[in-house]
Scaffold this motif. Structure first.
Motif, short mmCIF file in Angstrom:
data_model
loop_
_atom_site.label_atom_id
_atom_site.label_comp_id
_atom_site.label_asym_id
_atom_site.label_seq_id
_atom_site.Cartn_x
_atom_site.Cartn_y
_atom_site.Cartn_z
N ARG A 1 0.84 -1.21 0.00
CA ARG A 1 0.00 0.00 0.00
C ARG A 1 0.87 1.25 0.00
NH1 ARG A 1 -5.21 -0.08 0.54
NH2 ARG A 1 -5.42 -1.94 1.82
N ALA A 2 0.42 2.27 -0.72
CA ALA A 2 1.16 3.54 -0.83
C ALA A 2 1.30 4.20 0.54
CB ALA A 2 0.42 4.47 -1.79
N GLY A 3 2.25 5.12 0.63
CA GLY A 3 2.43 5.83 1.90
C GLY A 3 3.40 6.99 1.77
N MET B 1 4.06 4.10 8.17
CA MET B 1 4.02 2.64 8.23
C MET B 1 3.03 2.17 7.17
SD MET B 1 4.03 2.10 12.33
CE MET B 1 4.12 0.32 12.41
N THR B 2 3.35 1.06 6.52
CA THR B 2 2.43 0.51 5.55
C THR B 2 2.57 -1.01 5.59
OG1 THR B 2 1.67 0.65 3.26
CG2 THR B 2 4.05 0.75 3.60
N ALA B 3 2.02 -1.68 4.61
CA ALA B 3 2.05 -3.14 4.64
C ALA B 3 2.20 -3.69 3.24
CB ALA B 3 0.77 -3.68 5.27
N HIS C 1 7.99 -0.49 8.32
CA HIS C 1 8.15 0.61 9.28
C HIS C 1 8.99 1.73 8.64
CE1 HIS C 1 7.32 -2.24 12.74
NE2 HIS C 1 7.68 -3.06 11.80
N GLU D 1 -2.80 2.17 -4.17
CA GLU D 1 -3.37 3.09 -3.17
C GLU D 1 -4.14 2.32 -2.15
OE1 GLU D 1 -2.95 6.13 -2.36
OE2 GLU D 1 -1.66 6.63 -4.03
N THR E 1 -2.96 6.85 12.85
CA THR E 1 -2.25 7.19 11.61
C THR E 1 -1.03 6.32 11.35
OG1 THR E 1 -0.89 8.86 12.74
CG2 THR E 1 -2.95 9.61 11.73
N HIS E 2 -0.55 5.56 12.36
CA HIS E 2 0.56 4.63 12.12
C HIS E 2 0.05 3.21 11.92
CE1 HIS E 2 2.88 8.07 13.36
NE2 HIS E 2 4.01 7.43 13.13
N CYS E 3 -1.21 3.10 11.62
CA CYS E 3 -1.86 1.80 11.40
C CYS E 3 -1.55 1.34 9.97
CB CYS E 3 -3.36 1.99 11.60
SG CYS E 3 -4.39 0.59 11.19
N PRO E 4 -0.85 0.19 9.84
CA PRO E 4 -0.42 -0.21 8.51
C PRO E 4 -1.42 -1.06 7.73
CG PRO E 4 0.59 -1.62 10.14
CD PRO E 4 -0.29 -0.67 10.89
N ASP E 5 -2.41 -1.62 8.42
CA ASP E 5 -3.22 -2.65 7.75
C ASP E 5 -4.72 -2.35 7.78
OD1 ASP E 5 -3.69 -5.24 6.55
OD2 ASP E 5 -4.21 -5.99 8.53
N PRO F 1 -5.94 1.63 6.72
CA PRO F 1 -5.95 1.98 5.29
C PRO F 1 -6.84 1.05 4.47
CG PRO F 1 -3.82 1.06 5.93
CD PRO F 1 -4.59 1.29 7.19
N ARG G 1 -13.57 4.15 0.00
CA ARG G 1 -13.43 4.81 -1.30
C ARG G 1 -14.19 4.03 -2.38
NH1 ARG G 1 -7.50 5.30 -3.09
NH2 ARG G 1 -7.81 3.06 -3.22
N ARG H 1 -5.58 11.39 2.02
CA ARG H 1 -4.69 10.84 0.99
C ARG H 1 -5.40 9.71 0.23
NH1 ARG H 1 -1.60 6.93 0.02
NH2 ARG H 1 -2.01 5.86 1.95
N ILE H 2 -6.27 9.01 0.92
CA ILE H 2 -7.00 7.92 0.26
C ILE H 2 -8.20 8.47 -0.50
CG2 ILE H 2 -8.35 5.82 0.71
CD1 ILE H 2 -6.26 5.12 2.83
N ALA I 1 7.45 3.45 17.16
CA ALA I 1 6.89 2.42 16.26
C ALA I 1 5.97 1.43 16.98
CB ALA I 1 8.02 1.67 15.56
#
Lengths: 141, 195
Positions: free
Chosen positions: A34-36, A41-43, A109, A141, B70-74, B77, B84, B120-121, B156
């Motif tokens: 996923r974009a960031g 942090m993303t995955a 991270h 996205e 906002t630091h949630c990666p999964d 989003p 969306r 952003r999304i 983190a």
């Protein structure tokens, strides 16, 4: 990023995969990330099959575009989403590890660069067989 | 005597038909329906301009609220990406929907960072944040528990938070809870049934 450089990055990843001896019986499918923004942090998600005769363990992961990466699993218990670190992911012979949204994933991270849809990022997965599975992930996205 | 019996029987048939018709006309939802629906608690947190969001001022619109960080990666989003898709399925009807992402990690989720994360999304999404005291007060009013997970560093760490989406109807009542992973088409259908 223009299309030609994007293709070049994907090709480079494919060449690296061959050069580093990526196990063909564990070639990942459907990789994406996923974009960031920078620092976010993303995955990353993909499926790793194990076509070999023995249990395959994924023991570590690195992402070029980030400070750190690790395996995590999202667990939903009584309506609460919780992130659980996973040291290893074991894949039985003939089975697959499915890394997908709301489940197992590579937690990425601290992005070093902003990632937008269409970028590609190399993810290196170290297996218990001491080989490195290179995954070229396409950013969505 | 016989005509009175016939009249009563006819009345009973009519009443039964009306009940069946009313039940048949009630929309069915994919989310969990809250009966009876109660008034949604306030959501007095700041938007990206610093203004306090006023949930009561959203009457006439369907409001979706998700509590994440906002630091949630999964999950966060992924939920916003599903929103969306649902918004696209709603087409022009989406103008009567508000999509609210609440940052529960007050140490890192400033109102501006939270709004940027959501917008952003999709630029139509609104992010809200606040001081630790303001966020705690809001979570208490919504009867929501969040906690910082063990491990991780100061920069983190991850946060456990509700996975479901709270859906507020046009009268400001909390009507539905949409479970995590509800397909966007079903999210959109629930919204359309409330518009």
């Amino acid at each position: 990023m223009d299309q030609s450089s994007r293709v070049a990055r994907v090709s480079l990843a494919a060449i690296l995969a061959v050069a580093c001896g990526t196990a063909q019986d564990a070639a990942p499918a459907g990789p994406w990330m996923r974009a960031g923004e920078v620092g976010a942090m993303t995955a990353a998600y993909f499926t790793v099959p194990n076509a070999g005769p023995d249990t395959l363990r994924l023991v570590a992961v690195e992402v070029d575009a980030a400070e750190r990466a690790s395996f995590h699993e999202t667990r939903d218990s009584a309506g609460t989403a919780r992130m659980v670190p996973r040291d290893t992911i074991a894949i039985a012979p003939g089975d697959s590890a499915v890394l997908a949204p709301r489940g197992l994933h590579v937690m990425v991270h601290g992005l070093r660069v902003k990632l937008v849809a269409g970028d590609t990022v190399v993810v290196r997965v170290l297996s218990s067989r001491r080989d490195t599975i290179l995954v070229s992930t396409l950013v969505h996205e | 005597m016989r005509s009175r019996v016939r009249w009563r029987a006819a009345s009973l048939v009519c009443a039964s038909a009306c009940v069946v018709a009313l039940v048949a006309c009630r929309p069915t939802f994919h989310g969990v329906v809250l009966e009876p629906p109660g008034p949604a608690p306030p959501l007095a947190l700041a938007d990206s301009t610093g203004a306090t969001f006023d949930l009561a001022a959203q009457r006439g619109k369907v409001v979706l609220v998700f509590f994440g960080y906002t630091h949630c990666p999964d999950v966060c989003p992924t939920t916003l990406a599903d929103w969306r898709k649902a918004k696209a399925l709603l087409g022009a009807d989406a103008r009567d929907v508000r999509w609210i992402f609440v940052g529960v990690d007050a140490e890192r989720d400033t109102p501006l960072a939270t709004h940027r994360y959501a917008a952003r999304i999709d630029p139509a999404f609104t992010g809200l944040g606040g001081t630790p005291a303001a966020v705690q007060a809001t979570l208490a009013q919504w009867k929501i528990g969040v906690f910082r997970d063990a491990g991780g560093s100061d920069a983190a760490y991850t946060v456990s938070h509700p996975s479901a989406v709270y859906v507020i109807d046009r009268e400001g009542r909390h009507r539905l809870l949409q479970r995590s992973g509800l397909p966007p088409a079903e999210v959109a259908e629930d919204i359309r049934n409330l518009l």
